[in-house]
Structure formats: structure tokens, C-alpha cells
Design a protein around this motif. Structure first.
Motif, PDB file in Angstrom:
ATOM      1  N   ASP A 137      35.024  23.068  21.254  1.00  0.00           N
ATOM      2  CA  ASP A 137      35.301  24.464  20.208  1.00  0.00           C
ATOM      3  C   ASP A 137      35.065  25.724  20.975  1.00  0.00           C
ATOM      4  O   ASP A 137      33.910  26.004  21.377  1.00  0.00           O
ATOM      5  CB  ASP A 137      34.366  24.282  19.037  1.00  0.00           C
ATOM      6  CG  ASP A 137      34.656  25.309  17.924  1.00  0.00           C
ATOM      7  OD1 ASP A 137      35.132  26.340  18.302  1.00  0.00           O
ATOM      8  OD2 ASP A 137      34.371  25.190  16.833  1.00  0.00           O
ATOM      9  N   GLN A 139      35.817  28.717  20.505  1.00  0.00           N
ATOM     10  CA  GLN A 139      35.112  29.843  19.692  1.00  0.00           C
ATOM     11  C   GLN A 139      33.799  29.480  19.571  1.00  0.00           C
ATOM     12  O   GLN A 139      33.138  30.828  19.713  1.00  0.00           O
ATOM     13  CB  GLN A 139      35.826  30.017  18.334  1.00  0.00           C
ATOM     14  CG  GLN A 139      35.267  31.150  17.653  1.00  0.00           C
ATOM     15  CD  GLN A 139      36.083  31.198  16.179  1.00  0.00           C
ATOM     16  OE1 GLN A 139      37.066  30.539  15.955  1.00  0.00           O
ATOM     17  NE2 GLN A 139      35.483  31.832  15.344  1.00  0.00           N
ATOM     18  N   LYS A 140      32.966  28.566  19.294  1.00  0.00           N
ATOM     19  CA  LYS A 140      31.739  28.286  19.530  1.00  0.00           C
ATOM     20  C   LYS A 140      31.128  28.859  20.823  1.00  0.00           C
ATOM     21  O   LYS A 140      30.099  29.220  20.793  1.00  0.00           O
ATOM     22  CB  LYS A 140      31.294  26.894  18.940  1.00  0.00           C
ATOM     23  CG  LYS A 140      31.636  26.468  17.539  1.00  0.00           C
ATOM     24  CD  LYS A 140      30.891  25.078  17.417  1.00  0.00           C
ATOM     25  CE  LYS A 140      31.026  24.615  15.768  1.00  0.00           C
ATOM     26  NZ  LYS A 140      30.405  23.392  15.588  1.00  0.00           N
ATOM     27  N   GLU A 143      31.042  32.596  20.753  1.00  0.00           N
ATOM     28  CA  GLU A 143      30.096  33.396  20.143  1.00  0.00           C
ATOM     29  C   GLU A 143      28.804  32.932  20.649  1.00  0.00           C
ATOM     30  O   GLU A 143      27.837  34.048  20.565  1.00  0.00           O
ATOM     31  CB  GLU A 143      30.479  32.514  18.589  1.00  0.00           C
ATOM     32  CG  GLU A 143      31.567  32.788  18.078  1.00  0.00           C
ATOM     33  CD  GLU A 143      31.777  32.286  16.547  1.00  0.00           C
ATOM     34  OE1 GLU A 143      30.951  31.477  16.424  1.00  0.00           O
ATOM     35  OE2 GLU A 143      32.750  32.616  15.826  1.00  0.00           O
ATOM     36  N   ALA A 144      28.552  32.004  21.355  1.00  0.00           N
ATOM     37  CA  ALA A 144      27.126  31.823  21.791  1.00  0.00           C
ATOM     38  C   ALA A 144      26.858  32.547  23.038  1.00  0.00           C
ATOM     39  O   ALA A 144      25.628  32.756  23.296  1.00  0.00           O
ATOM     40  CB  ALA A 144      27.125  30.349  22.346  1.00  0.00           C
ATOM     41  N   ILE A 208      27.530  23.167  23.699  1.00  0.00           N
ATOM     42  CA  ILE A 208      27.890  23.828  22.438  1.00  0.00           C
ATOM     43  C   ILE A 208      29.060  23.828  22.161  1.00  0.00           C
ATOM     44  O   ILE A 208      29.158  23.434  20.928  1.00  0.00           O
ATOM     45  CB  ILE A 208      27.371  25.338  22.759  1.00  0.00           C
ATOM     46  CG1 ILE A 208      25.956  25.681  22.893  1.00  0.00           C
ATOM     47  CG2 ILE A 208      27.915  26.183  21.504  1.00  0.00           C
ATOM     48  CD1 ILE A 208      25.326  27.068  23.353  1.00  0.00           C
ATOM     49  N   GLY A 209      30.189  23.726  22.925  1.00  0.00           N
ATOM     50  CA  GLY A 209      31.666  23.685  22.617  1.00  0.00           C
ATOM     51  C   GLY A 209      31.677  22.151  22.081  1.00  0.00           C
ATOM     52  O   GLY A 209      32.613  21.762  21.237  1.00  0.00           O
ATOM     53  N   ASP A 214      23.120  22.782  19.167  1.00  0.00           N
ATOM     54  CA  ASP A 214      23.547  23.956  18.131  1.00  0.00           C
ATOM     55  C   ASP A 214      23.295  25.213  18.770  1.00  0.00           C
ATOM     56  O   ASP A 214      22.129  25.325  19.149  1.00  0.00           O
ATOM     57  CB  ASP A 214      22.811  23.586  16.931  1.00  0.00           C
ATOM     58  CG  ASP A 214      23.434  24.438  15.899  1.00  0.00           C
ATOM     59  OD1 ASP A 214      23.779  25.286  15.880  1.00  0.00           O
ATOM     60  OD2 ASP A 214      23.608  23.625  14.615  1.00  0.00           O
ATOM     61  N   SER A 215      24.261  26.083  18.636  1.00  0.00           N
ATOM     62  CA  SER A 215      23.777  27.391  19.387  1.00  0.00           C
ATOM     63  C   SER A 215      22.573  28.171  18.549  1.00  0.00           C
ATOM     64  O   SER A 215      21.949  28.881  19.133  1.00  0.00           O
ATOM     65  CB  SER A 215      25.151  28.364  19.264  1.00  0.00           C
ATOM     66  OG  SER A 215      25.465  28.368  17.813  1.00  0.00           O
TER      67      SER A 215
END
Length: 262
Positions: A137, A139-140, A143-144, A208-209, A214-215
Motif C-alpha cells: 500500500d 499510500q500508507k 503517510e507514514a 508498513i506498506g 502499523d504506522s
């Protein structure tokens, strides 16, 4: 009087066992110093801005050395390239002040890390990217990135290596994007980095991706200073040193104002 010459250097890390001279392995530092002897007969001690590990690449490492040889400064990089091995190239040379030191005068550095995201491993790019598989992911991961920006204690993102006085470092910019089909690029600019810090950060963002981390736990993990909570140390071949910044512009867009606006 000897001149102090700064060099901008590019090299393929897969051809060398890192930057720094070693007794039983061929390094970039040795290649450059040996080539200068071959070119001029003069022994030099070249100082590098970074001591990159085996397999790590550079497109903008800066180094300096002092010389009494009379080759014009604007011809030094061209002369070097006639005798250097194919895996390394001097991109530019510039005379600097006698007290300039490429390592200790550096304000910070810009690195990039490249992931090759595909079920099939890369062939052509195997020495220049790190192969990752499975669902990711992006986007994750993006964001992290904000969780790591700023001045922090990054002990949790360091493997054991050369002892340091402090594990506090400052990351000014951190972003991740799709570079081309199958290739994801992580860009980071900071004042300095701990041993394997960028490769562990790349591994943590990858986790994380793919959901292994978990961020929301990252602030707690950083505060713990526990290396085992973060992602794996990603392979060396995905890492590139892109630029080194100094108080004054040296080779273009690498001065103080460039560093803080990068």
C-alpha cells in the motif's frame, strides 16, 4: 603551494567493497588514489564525504585531496577518467579553500532508495534496486513518512556499527513515490545518518506498506530505541548517495539555502 581539490564522484557500488580503504578488498578510495599515482606519480590521501558500504552507489559523493601537480583544475576530472576503472567516474573538480574538508564540512546528504516491486526478480536492475514482492500500500507508506521527519533519537533505526556520541539526527525531507513501472523511490534528506539507518527505514516503510507494521506504533517504537521492533535492513544495492550539501555552493544546488529548501 599545494591546491586543495574537491571532486564530485559517481560510482557503481557493485564494483567495489565500499568507499573506505581496506587491506584485503578493492574500494573506491583505493581506486581513486591508485589512479592519481598512475596519472601523476603523486601519492595522495583523499577524504570522502561519506563512507558508503559495499554495494551502495553514488551519483554525487564529494571528496577532496591536496596536490602539487599542475594539471589545470578544469581538466582534473577528465584526466582522472582516462585511468580510473569503469565503475567510477569523476564528474567535476573544483579548487577549494585550504581548510575545506569534504567529510567534516558537510551539512547533510540526500540519499535515494529504490525498490523493485514485482513477482519476478529483476535481471537488468538487480544491482541497482531491492526486489520486493506481495501487495504493498504505497499510500500508507507515503503517510507514514511524516512520522520520521524532524530531529529525533533514531536509535531504533540503527544496527550495531561504529560507536557514535549520539543517536539524535534530523530528517528534513522524506518522501516516497512511484518512480516508474515496478520501481518505487524513497528520497531522504538529513543532517546525518546512523549505521544502516536509511536501509532500516526503507525496510520499516516496506513493512508498513505490506501490513507487518502499523504506522500508529512508530512513535512508540522510536521512543523505545529497540531495533527489533522496526523493519528489516534492506539490501545495499538499492541505496544511492545523490548529493552532499555545504555552507557554500560547491557543484551547484548544494549550498546552505538548497539544503533547507530541498
Amino acid at each position: 603551494m599545494d591546491r586543495n581539490i574537491a571532486l564530485k564522484i559517481s560510482y557503481d557500488g557493485s564494483c567495489f567493497h565500499g568507499w573506505q580503504f581496506q587491506k584485503n578488498a578493492y574500494t573506491v578510495q583505493q581506486a581513486i588514489q591508485d589512479s592519481w599515482i598512475k596519472l601523476s606519480g603523486e601519492k595522495i590521501n583523499i577524504v570522502g564525504s561519506s563512507r558508503t558500504d559495499s554495494g551502495v552507489h553514488a551519483t554525487g559523493l564529494v571528496a577532496n585531496f591536496k596536490t602539487s601537480v599542475k594539471i589545470p583544475t578544469d581538466r582534473i576530472h577528465l584526466a582522472f577518467n582516462t585511468v580510473l576503472p569503469e565503475g567510477v567516474s569523476i564528474k567535476a573538480a573544483k579548487e577549494v579553500t585550504p581548510d575545506f574538508n569534504a567529510r567534516f564540512d558537510a551539512l547533510g546528504k540526500h540519499y535515494s532508495y529504490y525498490y523493485y516491486h514485482s513477482a519476478a526478480r529483476p535481471a537488468i536492475l538487480r544491482n541497482f534496486t531491492a526486489h520486493i514482492t506481495g501487495a504493498v500500500d504505497l499510500q500508507k507508506m507515503q503517510e507514514a513518512c511524516a512520522l520520521f521527519i524532524g530531529e529525533k533519537d533514531f536509535a531504533a533505526l540503527a544496527d550495531q556499527g561504529t560507536p557514535v556520541k549520539t543517536s539524535i539526527r534530523e530528517i528534513l525531507r522524506l518522501q516516497i513515490s512511484e518512480y516508474t513501472d515496478n520501481i518505487i523511490c524513497l528520497d531522504i534528506v538529513g543532517t546525518g545518518f546512523l549505521y544502516h539507518m536509511i536501509r532500516i527505514l526503507a525496510g520499516t516503510l516496506f513493512y508498513i506498506g505490506n501490513g507487518k507494521i502499523d504506522s500508529k506504533d512508530i512513535p512508540r517504537y522510536l521512543a523505545s530505541k529497540d531495533r527489533t521492533l522496526m523493519g528489516k535492513t534492506m539490501p545495499a544495492q538499492g541505496l544511492f548517495l545523490k548529493k552532499v550539501y555545504y555552507q557554500r555552493v560547491l557543484f551547484g544546488q548544494d549550498g546552505l539555502t538548497d539544503f533547507y529548501k530541498s
